[in-house]
Motif scaffolding. Structure first.
Motif, short mmCIF file in Angstrom:
data_model
loop_
_atom_site.label_atom_id
_atom_site.label_comp_id
_atom_site.label_asym_id
_atom_site.label_seq_id
_atom_site.Cartn_x
_atom_site.Cartn_y
_atom_site.Cartn_z
N ASP A 84 0.82 -1.22 0.00
CA ASP A 84 0.00 0.00 0.00
C ASP A 84 0.86 1.27 0.00
OD1 ASP A 84 -2.28 -1.55 0.10
OD2 ASP A 84 -2.38 -1.52 2.29
N LEU A 85 2.16 1.10 -0.04
CA LEU A 85 3.08 2.23 0.04
C LEU A 85 3.54 2.73 -1.32
CD1 LEU A 85 5.26 0.89 2.98
CD2 LEU A 85 3.39 2.55 3.11
N GLY A 86 2.73 2.59 -2.32
CA GLY A 86 3.08 3.10 -3.65
C GLY A 86 3.97 2.16 -4.42
N ASN A 87 5.24 2.53 -4.56
CA ASN A 87 6.13 1.74 -5.40
C ASN A 87 7.01 0.78 -4.60
OD1 ASN A 87 7.61 3.78 -4.28
ND2 ASN A 87 8.61 4.43 -6.15
N HIS A 88 6.52 0.30 -3.48
CA HIS A 88 7.22 -0.73 -2.70
C HIS A 88 6.62 -2.09 -3.05
CE1 HIS A 88 9.47 1.67 0.40
NE2 HIS A 88 8.75 2.60 -0.21
N TRP A 89 7.49 -3.08 -3.20
CA TRP A 89 7.08 -4.43 -3.55
C TRP A 89 7.68 -5.41 -2.56
CZ3 TRP A 89 4.00 -5.38 -7.90
CH2 TRP A 89 3.75 -4.27 -8.69
N VAL A 90 6.93 -6.46 -2.22
CA VAL A 90 7.44 -7.51 -1.34
C VAL A 90 7.66 -8.76 -2.19
CG1 VAL A 90 6.96 -8.99 0.63
CG2 VAL A 90 6.28 -6.59 0.68
N ILE A 91 8.87 -9.26 -2.14
CA ILE A 91 9.23 -10.45 -2.90
C ILE A 91 9.42 -11.60 -1.92
CG2 ILE A 91 10.97 -11.47 -4.43
CD1 ILE A 91 11.43 -8.49 -5.34
N THR A 92 8.66 -12.67 -2.12
CA THR A 92 8.79 -13.87 -1.32
C THR A 92 9.60 -14.86 -2.14
OG1 THR A 92 6.62 -13.45 -0.35
CG2 THR A 92 7.54 -15.67 -0.07
#
Length: 64
Positions: free
Chosen positions: A13-21
Motif C-alpha cells: 500500500d506504500l506506492g512503489n514498494h514491492w514484497v518479494i517472497t
C-alpha cells in the motif's frame, strides 16, 4: 547454480514498494522489500540485490 526461487512479487500500500517472497537453496522461505516501478522492475532490483550480496559474501571469504 540457482541460489533462490522467487515465489511471489506483491505490491504494498506504500506506492512503489514491492514484497518479494523467495525460497533459498536450503528450502527456507524469506521476504525482501524493494522499491520499483512495477513487478518486472521489482524482480530486476531483487535479482541485482541478490547478486550484490553474493559477491560481497564471496569477497569476504577470500583470504588476504
Amino acid at each position: 547454480m540457482k541460489k533462490f526461487d522467487v515465489l511471489s512479487i506483491e505490491p504494498t500500500d506504500l506506492g512503489n514498494h514491492w514484497v518479494i517472497t523467495y525460497r533459498i537453496a536450503n528450502g527456507e522461505i524469506d521476504k525482501q522489500s524493494v522499491i520499483a516501478i512495477d513487478s518486472n522492475d521489482a524482480f530486476i532490483v531483487f535479482r541485482n540485490l541478490m547478486i550484490k550480496e553474493a559477491k560481497a559474501k564471496a569477497k569476504s571469504k577470500t583470504p588476504k
